[in-house]
Design an enzyme around this catalytic site. Structure first.
Site, PDB file in Angstrom:
ATOM      1  N   GLY A  32       0.370  29.363  -9.379  1.00 52.19           N
ATOM      2  CA  GLY A  32      -0.558  30.137  -8.506  1.00 52.19           C
ATOM      3  C   GLY A  32       0.612  30.536  -6.920  1.00 52.19           C
TER       4      GLY A  32
ATOM      5  N   ASP B  49      -7.990  29.659  -1.998  1.00 49.16           N
ATOM      6  CA  ASP B  49      -7.030  29.784  -2.032  1.00 49.16           C
ATOM      7  C   ASP B  49      -6.446  29.251  -3.103  1.00 49.16           C
ATOM      8  OD1 ASP B  49      -7.454  30.850   0.462  1.00 49.16           O
ATOM      9  OD2 ASP B  49      -6.044  29.431   2.015  1.00 49.16           O
TER      10      ASP B  49
ATOM     11  N   ASP C 184      -0.079  28.159  -4.158  1.00 52.23           N
ATOM     12  CA  ASP C 184      -0.835  28.040  -2.823  1.00 52.23           C
ATOM     13  C   ASP C 184      -1.740  26.901  -2.359  1.00 52.23           C
ATOM     14  OD1 ASP C 184      -0.258  30.554  -2.385  1.00 52.23           O
ATOM     15  OD2 ASP C 184      -1.182  31.290  -4.290  1.00 52.23           O
TER      16      ASP C 184
HETATM   17  P1  ADP Z   1       0.291  25.235  -8.447  1.00 54.68           P
HETATM   18  O1  ADP Z   1      -0.426  26.137  -7.716  1.00 54.68           O
HETATM   19  O2  ADP Z   1       0.766  24.481  -9.890  1.00 54.68           O
HETATM   20  O3  ADP Z   1      -1.942  24.426  -8.965  1.00 54.68           O
HETATM   21  P2  ADP Z   1      -0.313  23.757  -5.432  1.00 54.68           P
HETATM   22  O4  ADP Z   1       0.303  24.187  -4.750  1.00 54.68           O
HETATM   23  O5  ADP Z   1      -1.341  24.427  -5.864  1.00 54.68           O
HETATM   24  O6  ADP Z   1       0.238  24.039  -7.319  1.00 54.68           O
HETATM   25  O7  ADP Z   1      -0.963  22.275  -6.384  1.00 54.68           O
HETATM   26  C1  ADP Z   1      -2.137  22.078  -7.465  1.00 54.68           C
HETATM   27  C2  ADP Z   1      -2.243  20.164  -6.113  1.00 54.68           C
HETATM   28  O8  ADP Z   1      -1.746  19.644  -6.315  1.00 54.68           O
HETATM   29  C3  ADP Z   1      -3.036  20.543  -4.699  1.00 54.68           C
HETATM   30  O9  ADP Z   1      -4.478  20.409  -5.480  1.00 54.68           O
HETATM   31  C4  ADP Z   1      -2.549  19.697  -4.122  1.00 54.68           C
HETATM   32  O10 ADP Z   1      -3.356  19.178  -3.802  1.00 54.68           O
HETATM   33  C5  ADP Z   1      -2.253  18.561  -5.623  1.00 54.68           C
HETATM   34  N1  ADP Z   1      -1.043  17.988  -5.494  1.00 54.68           N
HETATM   35  C6  ADP Z   1      -0.207  17.776  -4.545  1.00 54.68           C
HETATM   36  N2  ADP Z   1       0.393  16.779  -4.588  1.00 54.68           N
HETATM   37  C7  ADP Z   1      -0.076  16.207  -5.643  1.00 54.68           C
HETATM   38  C8  ADP Z   1       0.933  15.215  -6.468  1.00 54.68           C
HETATM   39  N3  ADP Z   1       2.237  14.156  -5.945  1.00 54.68           N
HETATM   40  N4  ADP Z   1       0.239  14.736  -7.387  1.00 54.68           N
HETATM   41  C9  ADP Z   1      -0.716  15.324  -7.707  1.00 54.68           C
HETATM   42  N5  ADP Z   1      -1.820  16.563  -7.168  1.00 54.68           N
HETATM   43  C10 ADP Z   1      -0.827  16.863  -6.231  1.00 54.68           C
HETATM   44 MG    MG Z   2      -2.822  26.147  -7.377  1.00 50.87          MG
END
Ligand code: ADP
Ligand code: MG
Length: 378
Positions: A110, A355, A78
């Site tokens: 998530g 979120d 999300d």
């Molecule tokens: P998860 O459900 O695994 O937490 P998310 O889509 O919520 O996955 O992403 C978690 C965080 O990772 C977000 O805050 C996003 O900004 C960050 N993010 C996006 N791309 C990258 C990247 N290449 N490396 C590390 N963090 C990232």
């Molecule tokens: Mg997340």
């Protein structure tokens, strides 16, 4: 109405925003193995943008020429969709940009919106690869509808557009504390819940809300003042909004002022958790608001008062996996459908989440903006 539903053209071109670090780190592999072959069959061409850091997707969609894409597809949890929504809302042409249908394909740990859309579409409760397959099938079908967003404002002047929920206390602590178990996938939340149960905390603050009923023309139940003829809306002087500026929040008054008299103020000020959710699922195994729908115009506000036993709390969480927690009639758990809410923590304690993303603890208020964006939904 005619704007409520639409269908992607064929052939169509999707910009895919993919976070390779999301979930247990398999988003890119799963995309190539599961998603690409299905999209090829459905005549959906893809250009993949692999994010390199937090905020990368936010900047990409904020500055992108969107006319070349028929849909923006997020392959992550999300958190990445939250970046995309807020990047789009920062554009001067946000009104036009928000018409671009968005799609979520679960790659994170998530995946609440993906689980919610799977549920609204009437599919069986599934997780992992099966959920990814269902959501990809929804993209292949190409039907989209409108989705409500909630505008959240903080005392320090931050503003967010949120599609899933705002939380404080127990569940938010689990969400953030369990980040270190990301490699477990969605099992991180089970482990996190048990750990947070062990050190159950109480959070002090004031919670207020504008009930749904008060906004639907019925009596707003004023406590001392007569109902305003504006039915809760603070009239916005016409023509004072600069073109392209983000939408105002007509239901809210500034955080420094008391809430309007027709709002309800919760008498108790000690909570275990407060959660304002606008989708059915908070996680693949948490069916928190079974009645929620994409454009129901409603914030489903839950709060749990202090004094609840650990055993009862655990029972509620187990029931939430089936969405039967309200049937337990627990006196500590309250549920009310609202249009707007305000939370004023007494001290900056506990984690707040928007979120699923962490937010510094401070006074926050929010109101629903019905049908502000579009999402692929089967
Ligand atoms: P998860 O459900 O695994 O937490 P998310 O889509 O919520 O996955 O992403 C978690 C965080 O990772 C977000 O805050 C996003 O900004 C960050 N993010 C996006 N791309 C990258 C990247 N290449 N490396 C590390 N963090 C990232
Ligand atoms: Mg997340």
């Amino acid at each position: 109405d005619g704007d409520s539903y639409g269908v992607l053209p064929r052939p169509c071109h999707a910009l895919v925003l993919l976070n390779p670090q999301s979930g247990s780190g398999r988003a890119l592999d799963d995309f190539q193995a599961v998603v690409q072959p299905m999209l090829a069959e459905a005549d959906i061409a893809t250009t993949v943008f692999v994010t390199e850091r937090p905020h990368h997707a936010h900047e990409k969609v904020r500055d992108e020429d969107l006319s070349q894409w028929d849909t923006l597809v997020v392959v992550s949890g999300d958190g990445l969709l939250f970046e995309v929504v807020n990047g789009l809302m920062e554009r001067p042409d946000w009104r036009e940009a928000m018409k671009k249908p968005l799609c979520i394909l679960p790659g994170g740990s998530g995946n609440a919106l993906a689980a919610s859309i799977n549920y609204y579409a009437g599919y069986d409760h599934v997780a992992k690869k099966k959920l990814l397959t269902n959501c990809t099938f929804i993209l292949c079908k190409g039907l989209y509808t409108q989705m409500d967003l909630v505008s959240l404002s903080t005392a320090s002047g931050k503003r967010f557009f949120s599609f899933l929920g705002f939380g404080w206390g127990f569940i938010s602590d689990v969400d953030i504390d369990s980040e270190k178990y990301r490699w477990l996938g969605s099992a991180r939340f089970t482990l996190g819940t048990l750990q947070c149960l062990a050190k159950l905390r109480v959070y002090q603050g004031r919670l207020s809300y504008l009930p749904m009923a008060a906004e639907q023309g019925s009596s707003p139940c004023p406590r001392d003042a007569p109902a305003p003829v504006t039915n809760g809306h603070i009239p916005q002087p016409a023509g004072t909004e600069a073109p392209g500026s983000p939408p105002p929040d007509p239901l809210l008054v500034p955080l420094g002022q008391p809430v309007p008299p027709h709002w309800t103020v919760v008498p108790e000020e000690e909570f275990v958790l407060v959660y304002a959710i606008y989708q059915s699922h908070l996680g693949t195994n948490l069916l928190m608001a079974p009645a929620a729908r994409l454009h129901d115009g409603c914030i489903h506000l839950f709060y749990m008062k202090a004094g609840i036993s650990r055993v009862t709390l655990l029972k509620l969480f187990l029931a939430m996996s089936r969405g039967t927690h309200l049937d337990l009639n627990c006196p500590h758990l309250s549920y009310v459908p609202v249009r707007a809410f305000r939370l004023e923590p007494r001290v900056a304690a506990g984690i707040m989440t928007v979120d699923g993303e962490a937010l510094a603890c401070e006074p926050v208020q929010g109101q629903v903006h019905a049908r502000l964006c579009r999402v692929l939904s089967g």
